[in-house]
Design a protein around this motif. Structure first.
Motif, PDB file in Angstrom:
ATOM      1  N   ARG A 110      53.853  -3.372  -3.768  1.00 19.06           N
ATOM      2  CA  ARG A 110      55.070  -3.612  -4.544  1.00 19.06           C
ATOM      3  C   ARG A 110      55.979  -2.399  -4.498  1.00 19.06           C
ATOM      4  N   ASN A 111      57.270  -2.678  -4.500  1.00 16.00           N
ATOM      5  CA  ASN A 111      58.273  -1.623  -4.561  1.00 16.00           C
ATOM      6  C   ASN A 111      58.260  -1.029  -5.965  1.00 16.00           C
ATOM      7  N   ILE A 112      58.198   0.295  -6.051  1.00 17.36           N
ATOM      8  CA  ILE A 112      58.029   0.900  -7.372  1.00 17.36           C
ATOM      9  C   ILE A 112      59.315   0.848  -8.202  1.00 17.36           C
ATOM     10  N   GLU A 113      60.488   0.886  -7.530  1.00 20.34           N
ATOM     11  CA  GLU A 113      61.754   0.795  -8.273  1.00 20.34           C
ATOM     12  C   GLU A 113      62.012  -0.639  -8.720  1.00 20.34           C
ATOM     13  N   ASN A 114      61.672  -1.591  -7.835  1.00 17.97           N
ATOM     14  CA  ASN A 114      61.886  -3.007  -8.152  1.00 17.97           C
ATOM     15  C   ASN A 114      60.624  -3.801  -7.811  1.00 17.97           C
ATOM     16  N   PRO A 115      59.686  -3.894  -8.771  1.00 16.47           N
ATOM     17  CA  PRO A 115      58.398  -4.540  -8.464  1.00 16.47           C
ATOM     18  C   PRO A 115      58.508  -6.024  -8.125  1.00 16.47           C
ATOM     19  N   ALA A 116      59.718  -6.631  -8.286  1.00 13.62           N
ATOM     20  CA  ALA A 116      59.894  -8.028  -7.842  1.00 13.62           C
ATOM     21  C   ALA A 116      59.889  -8.105  -6.312  1.00 13.62           C
ATOM     22  N   ILE A 117      60.075  -6.952  -5.631  1.00 16.59           N
ATOM     23  CA  ILE A 117      59.971  -6.924  -4.165  1.00 16.59           C
ATOM     24  C   ILE A 117      58.508  -6.645  -3.825  1.00 16.59           C
ATOM     25  N   ALA A 118      57.876  -7.614  -3.187  1.00 13.75           N
ATOM     26  CA  ALA A 118      56.430  -7.480  -2.958  1.00 13.75           C
ATOM     27  C   ALA A 118      56.043  -8.047  -1.604  1.00 13.75           C
ATOM     28  N   ASP A 119      54.894  -7.587  -1.134  1.00 17.42           N
ATOM     29  CA  ASP A 119      54.339  -8.056   0.131  1.00 17.42           C
ATOM     30  C   ASP A 119      52.839  -8.269  -0.115  1.00 17.42           C
ATOM     31  N   ILE A 120      52.275  -9.306   0.499  1.00 20.10           N
ATOM     32  CA  ILE A 120      50.862  -9.623   0.239  1.00 20.10           C
ATOM     33  C   ILE A 120      50.095  -9.672   1.556  1.00 20.10           C
ATOM     34  N   TYR A 121      48.998  -8.931   1.621  1.00 20.73           N
ATOM     35  CA  TYR A 121      48.127  -8.930   2.796  1.00 20.73           C
ATOM     36  C   TYR A 121      46.879  -9.739   2.460  1.00 20.73           C
ATOM     37  N   THR A 122      46.565 -10.725   3.278  1.00 18.36           N
ATOM     38  CA  THR A 122      45.494 -11.672   2.896  1.00 18.36           C
ATOM     39  C   THR A 122      44.456 -11.888   3.994  1.00 18.36           C
ATOM     40  N   GLU A 123      44.130 -10.849   4.750  1.00 21.03           N
ATOM     41  CA  GLU A 123      43.237 -11.082   5.902  1.00 21.03           C
ATOM     42  C   GLU A 123      41.760 -10.836   5.615  1.00 21.03           C
ATOM     43  N   HIS A 124      41.408 -10.414   4.409  1.00 22.61           N
ATOM     44  CA  HIS A 124      39.982 -10.202   4.103  1.00 22.61           C
ATOM     45  C   HIS A 124      39.297 -11.537   3.816  1.00 22.61           C
ATOM     46  N   ALA A 125      38.053 -11.653   4.253  1.00 21.16           N
ATOM     47  CA  ALA A 125      37.289 -12.881   3.991  1.00 21.16           C
ATOM     48  C   ALA A 125      36.604 -12.819   2.632  1.00 21.16           C
ATOM     49  N   HIS A 126      36.437 -11.616   2.088  1.00 21.95           N
ATOM     50  CA  HIS A 126      35.780 -11.439   0.787  1.00 21.95           C
ATOM     51  C   HIS A 126      36.753 -10.776  -0.184  1.00 21.95           C
ATOM     52  N   GLN A 127      36.343 -10.705  -1.435  1.00 18.47           N
ATOM     53  CA  GLN A 127      37.192 -10.092  -2.455  1.00 18.47           C
ATOM     54  C   GLN A 127      37.490  -8.645  -2.088  1.00 18.47           C
ATOM     55  N   VAL A 128      38.786  -8.294  -2.076  1.00 16.49           N
ATOM     56  CA  VAL A 128      39.188  -6.918  -1.759  1.00 16.49           C
ATOM     57  C   VAL A 128      39.098  -6.099  -3.035  1.00 16.49           C
ATOM     58  N   THR A 129      38.535  -4.901  -2.924  1.00 17.13           N
ATOM     59  CA  THR A 129      38.289  -4.108  -4.125  1.00 17.13           C
ATOM     60  C   THR A 129      39.184  -2.879  -4.213  1.00 17.13           C
ATOM     61  N   VAL A 130      39.609  -2.339  -3.081  1.00 15.73           N
ATOM     62  CA  VAL A 130      40.432  -1.116  -3.115  1.00 15.73           C
ATOM     63  C   VAL A 130      41.252  -1.015  -1.829  1.00 15.73           C
ATOM     64  N   ALA A 131      42.440  -0.427  -1.934  1.00 15.15           N
ATOM     65  CA  ALA A 131      43.290  -0.194  -0.757  1.00 15.15           C
ATOM     66  C   ALA A 131      44.004   1.144  -0.928  1.00 15.15           C
ATOM     67  N   LYS A 132      44.106   1.906   0.173  1.00 10.59           N
ATOM     68  CA  LYS A 132      44.759   3.212   0.124  1.00 10.59           C
ATOM     69  C   LYS A 132      45.607   3.428   1.375  1.00 10.59           C
ATOM     70  N   TYR A 133      46.807   3.967   1.176  1.00 12.48           N
ATOM     71  CA  TYR A 133      47.660   4.365   2.296  1.00 12.48           C
ATOM     72  C   TYR A 133      47.076   5.578   3.011  1.00 12.48           C
ATOM     73  N   ALA A 134      47.248   5.611   4.345  1.00 12.68           N
ATOM     74  CA  ALA A 134      47.014   6.851   5.089  1.00 12.68           C
ATOM     75  C   ALA A 134      48.138   7.825   4.720  1.00 12.68           C
ATOM     76  N   PRO A 135      47.856   9.140   4.696  1.00 15.76           N
ATOM     77  CA  PRO A 135      48.906  10.116   4.380  1.00 15.76           C
ATOM     78  C   PRO A 135      50.129  10.016   5.297  1.00 15.76           C
ATOM     79  N   SER A 136      49.952   9.500   6.517  1.00 15.30           N
ATOM     80  CA  SER A 136      51.102   9.311   7.419  1.00 15.30           C
ATOM     81  C   SER A 136      52.027   8.205   6.911  1.00 15.30           C
ATOM     82  N   GLY A 137      51.475   7.290   6.094  1.00 16.84           N
ATOM     83  CA  GLY A 137      52.250   6.155   5.599  1.00 16.84           C
ATOM     84  C   GLY A 137      52.278   4.963   6.544  1.00 16.84           C
TER      85      GLY A 137
END
Length: 601
Positions: free
Chosen positions: A43-70
């Motif tokens: 989600r966009n931090i300034e406007n959280p109504a702007i969002a993107d959803i990633y749905t490729e996991h077959a099981h419940q996703v528990t955590v996600a982290k950006y690489a420092p490169s972005g």
């Protein structure tokens, strides 16, 4: 393109009592991300109504982290799988996939060059691993714990250091690469929930279920001090996040507060009081540029205000469980989307179920929920009646009439049903009709006026029965319509000219009312059972959606002229449809998100 995705109103994080929630921040400071079910939500931090959803996991996703490169995100799921995927393209192409541990992943950390990843959690043979992002080969080992590891972090400069926090009440300190166990940190007396290095690498911090926060030297791992004297919080601490300049940090606690600490002085500068309800426990936090975020057990995302600690700048609300039904209401030129679900947390301690209806402003995505006590179980169907009331039926065996303008549930406007209501509809003259299991109930002005009991048919027999409303009674005139199979949803067009029905045999049929409900057109296309149907305001088109994750928009006059929205909610069933106008369709799904589409014919 006949269709275009206009807005995504994303789900909230899925929360669990007593379990910390990791929120990731994008290194550029524009976005934040969290997980719900099999989805990663950005989600966009300034406007959280702007969002993107990633749905490729077959099981419940528990955590996600950006690489420092972005450029990449690493996300981990309940099976121990890590997916590393691209953030720059809309398709989020998969770069690498690994299974470093054989159980639920609880936390992920990258080295500052985006080349190495540490993963911890609840594995069978081991509780953590650290490996090269492009080959998966090991760069040391995460050892020294006897129980699952809750949290991991890596110092963001050389010499690299790695620290972990575990349910065995200890932390561990590692040097590397390759990372080698150096010593155990034994300051906590209960589970250690979180460990985080400061951005400048000079310090790291651990926080635990004992309400304690300890500060350590970032290079040699020696203890420096504790925050807040004997205890930092009255309750367990689930998360901490450093300020960008490494001088302050925030902590989120089960005592329903977030505290802002001056690390040098070891004292709390500000205490944010988040409420008094059990759902106001704070299970996650993130300091991103100037934004201080925390996440409540309710799933609400709070933007904290340093100048007014008792009132967040904004609170992002929504659903965190699958959405069952939708309706829309226009008010003073604005469209409001109402969505109902079994949206809430089951706390086994109280065994209270919180089931809510939400309303959304279709333009901005700003949303809220009704105040007061609502349904105590899944909301199955909702309609707006002529008195501007939202009529909802629920598995709690009630019908509720909620004033849309007041935006609060009323204890008196509740009708208890003898049997579970499956569907509800409203008509003029204060009438509403509830179809229950084995019973049909006609209501006028929120009171039962007529009941049909002992029905001599099953809802699953593939027939539509027509009743005449005479005053306050229903008259069975013996008229039936044969469908291809058991009906899953049906609706009259807005002008009353057509009746559309969908059935388990995957057929959509339109009947012409003027011709005695004779078949006008049949429509084929769904690969699996369609479950929801909605007429466009133009009365010439209707949409169907279902178990095949597809939405079709059909043209009454021409069965071959159809618009297909594939992967409307990728890997999730479509559970609700509603039109805002003839070119704007809203879809809802078991992924707890709502999407708005522009349709062009």
């Amino acid at each position: 393109m006949p269709h275009e995705l206009k807005h995504v109103f994303a789900s909230l994080p899925q929360m669990e009592r007593g379990v910390s929630k990791v929120i990731g921040g994008d290194p550029k400071g524009n976005n934040f991300l969290y997980t719900n079910g099999k989805c990663v939500i950005i989600r966009n931090i300034e406007n959280p109504a702007i969002a993107d959803i990633y749905t490729e996991h077959a099981h419940q996703v528990t955590v996600a982290k950006y690489a420092p490169s972005g450029f990449y995100i690493a996300s981990g799921d309940a099976s121990g799988k890590i997916r590393i995927w691209d953030t720059t393209q809309k398709e989020h192409l998969l770069k690498y996939e690994y299974t470093p541990i054989s159980g639920k992943i609880k936390d992920i950390a990258w080295t500052e060059d985006s080349k190495r990843i540490a993963v911890v959690g609840d594995g069978r043979e081991k509780f953590g691993a650290v490996f090269l992002w492009d080959s998966g080969s090991s760069v040391g080992e995460v050892s020294g714990h006897s129980k699952l590891i809750n949290s991991v972090d890596i110092r963001q400069k050389r010499p690299y250091r790695l620290a972990t926090a575990s349910d065995d009440t200890c932390g561990s300190f590692f040097e590397g690469p390759p990372f080698k166990f150096k010593f155990t940190l034994r300051d906590h007396s209960q589970f250690v929930n979180c460990v985080r290095f400061s951005p400048d690498g000079s310090r790291f911090v651990t926080a635990g279920a004992d309400g304690q926060i300890f500060i350590y030297d970032g290079t040699n791992g020696e203890r420096v001090c504790s925050l807040g004297g004997e205890k930092a919080h009255k309750g367990g601490i689930y998360a901490v996040s450093w300020s960008p300049d490494s001088s302050q940090l925030i902590s989120a606690s089960g005592d329903k507060t977030v505290k802002l600490w001056d690390v040098g002085a070891g004292t709390a500068v500000t205490t944010f009081n988040m409420g008094t309800d059990v759902f106001d426990q704070q299970l996650g936090c993130l300091w991103q540029k100037d934004h201080l975020l925390s996440i409540s057990l309710s799933g609400y995302i709070n933007y904290l205000d340093k100048n007014n600690p008792d009132r967040p700048i904004r609170t992002v609300k929504g659903h965190s469980k699958s959405i069952q039904c939708l309706t829309v209401h226009k008010n003073e030129g604005r469209s409001y989307i109402y969505s109902g679900s079994h949206d809430g947390h089951i706390n086994i301690l109280f065994f209270s179920l919180m089931f809510t209806s939400h309303y959304w402003d279709a333009e901005t995505g700003e949303n809220d929920c009704f105040s007061g006590k609502g349904h105590s179980n899944q909301v199955s169907k909702m309609v707006v009646d002529e008195a501007n009331e939202l009529v909802t039926c629920s598995m709690d065996d009630t019908l509720r009439y909620t004033n849309i303008n007041k935006k609060e549930y009323s204890a008196s406007d509740l009708v208890k049903m003898d049997f579970q209501p499956k569907s509800v509809s409203a008509a003029t003259g204060g009438l509403s009709l509830a179809v229950c299991i084995g019973q049909i109930v006609l209501l006028k002005d929120k009171k039962k006026v007529f009941t049909l009991d002992n029905l001599d048919y099953e809802a699953e027999d593939g027939k539509i029965r027509l009743y005449a409303i005479q005053g306050t009674t229903l008259k069975d005139e013996g008229k039936t319509i044969e469908a291809k199979g058991p009906i899953t949803d049906m609706a009259y067009s807005n002008d009353g000219a057509y009746l559309a029905a969908i059935d388990e045999k995957k057929v959509a049929t339109v009947y012409s009312v003027a011709d005695g409900h004779s078949v006008k057109q049949e429509f084929y296309g769904h690969h699996a059972k369609p479950v929801t149907l909605a007429w466009s305001p133009d009365n010439e088109h209707f949409a169907t959606g279902g178990m095949d994750m597809m939405v079709y928009i059909w043209t009454v006059a021409d069965a071959d002229q159809r618009i297909k929205l594939p992967d409307t909610h990728r890997l999730h069933h479509v559970s609700g449809l509603v039109w805002i106008d003839e070119h704007t369709l809203v879809t809802a799904s078991h992924d707890a998100s709502i999407k708005q589409w522009t349709i062009t014919y």
